[in-house]
Design a protein around this motif. Structure first.
Motif, PDB file in Angstrom:
ATOM      1  N   TYR A   5       1.764 -23.396  91.476  1.00 27.94           N
ATOM      2  CA  TYR A   5       1.954 -22.091  92.098  1.00 27.94           C
ATOM      3  C   TYR A   5       1.111 -21.054  91.378  1.00 27.94           C
ATOM      4  O   TYR A   5       0.687 -21.258  90.246  1.00 27.94           O
ATOM      5  N   ARG A   6       0.900 -19.941  92.032  1.00 24.67           N
ATOM      6  CA  ARG A   6       0.331 -18.761  91.402  1.00 24.67           C
ATOM      7  C   ARG A   6       1.102 -17.563  91.940  1.00 24.67           C
ATOM      8  O   ARG A   6       1.810 -17.681  92.939  1.00 24.67           O
ATOM      9  N   ALA A   7       0.965 -16.423  91.274  1.00 23.74           N
ATOM     10  CA  ALA A   7       1.745 -15.249  91.673  1.00 23.74           C
ATOM     11  C   ALA A   7       0.861 -14.009  91.659  1.00 23.74           C
ATOM     12  O   ALA A   7       0.155 -13.747  90.685  1.00 23.74           O
ATOM     13  N   TRP A   8       0.891 -13.253  92.750  1.00 18.91           N
ATOM     14  CA  TRP A   8       0.153 -12.002  92.857  1.00 18.91           C
ATOM     15  C   TRP A   8       1.103 -10.862  92.499  1.00 18.91           C
ATOM     16  O   TRP A   8       2.159 -10.712  93.114  1.00 18.91           O
ATOM     17  N   ASP A   9       0.731 -10.090  91.483  1.00 22.34           N
ATOM     18  CA  ASP A   9       1.518  -8.931  91.077  1.00 22.34           C
ATOM     19  C   ASP A   9       1.092  -7.769  91.961  1.00 22.34           C
ATOM     20  O   ASP A   9      -0.031  -7.262  91.856  1.00 22.34           O
ATOM     21  N   LEU A  49       6.381  -9.777  92.854  1.00 18.08           N
ATOM     22  CA  LEU A  49       5.385 -10.841  92.928  1.00 18.08           C
ATOM     23  C   LEU A  49       5.391 -11.502  94.296  1.00 18.08           C
ATOM     24  O   LEU A  49       6.431 -11.630  94.926  1.00 18.08           O
ATOM     25  N   VAL A  50       4.222 -11.932  94.733  1.00 15.83           N
ATOM     26  CA  VAL A  50       4.104 -12.789  95.908  1.00 15.83           C
ATOM     27  C   VAL A  50       3.712 -14.162  95.367  1.00 15.83           C
ATOM     28  O   VAL A  50       2.645 -14.317  94.774  1.00 15.83           O
ATOM     29  N   ILE A  51       4.595 -15.137  95.522  1.00 25.24           N
ATOM     30  CA  ILE A  51       4.370 -16.491  95.017  1.00 25.24           C
ATOM     31  C   ILE A  51       3.631 -17.294  96.079  1.00 25.24           C
ATOM     32  O   ILE A  51       4.034 -17.312  97.239  1.00 25.24           O
ATOM     33  N   THR A  52       2.536 -17.935  95.682  1.00 18.33           N
ATOM     34  CA  THR A  52       1.797 -18.791  96.621  1.00 18.33           C
ATOM     35  C   THR A  52       1.668 -20.187  96.021  1.00 18.33           C
ATOM     36  O   THR A  52       1.592 -20.348  94.810  1.00 18.33           O
ATOM     37  N   GLN A  53       1.657 -21.191  96.883  1.00 19.78           N
ATOM     38  CA  GLN A  53       1.616 -22.589  96.448  1.00 19.78           C
ATOM     39  C   GLN A  53       0.266 -23.212  96.778  1.00 19.78           C
ATOM     40  O   GLN A  53      -0.404 -22.819  97.734  1.00 19.78           O
ATOM     41  N   THR A  54      -0.101 -24.213  96.001  1.00 20.94           N
ATOM     42  CA  THR A  54      -1.328 -24.951  96.272  1.00 20.94           C
ATOM     43  C   THR A  54      -1.157 -25.797  97.541  1.00 20.94           C
ATOM     44  O   THR A  54      -0.040 -26.193  97.882  1.00 20.94           O
ATOM     45  N   THR A  55      -2.260 -26.057  98.214  1.00 20.32           N
ATOM     46  CA  THR A  55      -2.238 -26.954  99.369  1.00 20.32           C
ATOM     47  C   THR A  55      -2.318 -28.409  98.917  1.00 20.32           C
ATOM     48  O   THR A  55      -2.098 -29.315  99.705  1.00 20.32           O
ATOM     49  N   GLY A  56      -2.697 -28.609  97.662  1.00 17.05           N
ATOM     50  CA  GLY A  56      -2.932 -29.963  97.159  1.00 17.05           C
ATOM     51  C   GLY A  56      -4.343 -30.433  97.445  1.00 17.05           C
ATOM     52  O   GLY A  56      -4.711 -31.562  97.135  1.00 17.05           O
ATOM     53  N   MET A  57      -5.164 -29.547  98.030  1.00 13.26           N
ATOM     54  CA  MET A  57      -6.544 -29.890  98.354  1.00 13.26           C
ATOM     55  C   MET A  57      -7.500 -29.143  97.429  1.00 13.26           C
ATOM     56  O   MET A  57      -7.154 -28.089  96.895  1.00 13.26           O
TER      57      MET A  57
END
Length: 143
Positions: A5-9, A49-57
């Motif tokens: 995951y990553r998070a946008w502040d 924060l807006v949490i975003t997940q990897t697509t795995g790609m």
């Protein structure tokens, strides 16, 4: 599927990655290691924060593709048209929300297509189109 995951502040306009020292990001939020405790204890980072997940790609440069990334790729229908859009989870698959100029529906992501990450909708709201999409994306992600 990879669970990075990553998070946008939203306030500081900064992206945090799980690989940052002492930072652990999940779908529940971002957690930071408390250095004052003897045991490994994490506390929730109190930020918008807006949490975003990897697509795995991975893209053509072996860069991990995340929800909210802006990608360029060649249309698989004619093999020539260059398309761009941002990545999002839609229904039950990853798709590319295409730029409105392409006048067609979103494209389901495919591992056979070579995507190139050109930034993301948070750090690169360069055009009016991306700004509108970013606003929609943040509104939907924070519900």
């Amino acid at each position: 599927m990879n669970n990075n995951y990553r998070a946008w502040d939203v306030k500081e306009k900064r992206m945090y990655y799980s690989k940052a020292p002492f930072l652990f990001i999940t779908s529940e939020g971002a957690f930071k290691l408390d250095p004052h405790l003897k045991e490994d204890r994490y506390f929730l980072v109190d930020k918008e924060l807006v949490i975003t997940q990897t697509t795995g790609m991975l893209d053509v440069n072996s860069k991990e593709i995340f929800d909210g990334d802006i990608v360029h790729f060649v249309d698989e229908l004619d093999g020539e048209t260059k398309l761009m859009g941002y990545v999002e989870w839609e229904n039950c698959w990853w798709s590319v929300n295409l730029h409105p100029d392409f006048l067609r529906e979103n494209d389901i992501m495919d591992t056979d297509i070579e995507y190139k990450v050109q930034g993301n909708i948070f750090e690169n709201p360069d055009t009016i189109y991306w700004y509108k999409w970013q606003k929609k994306f943040i509104t939907n992600a924070t519900k």
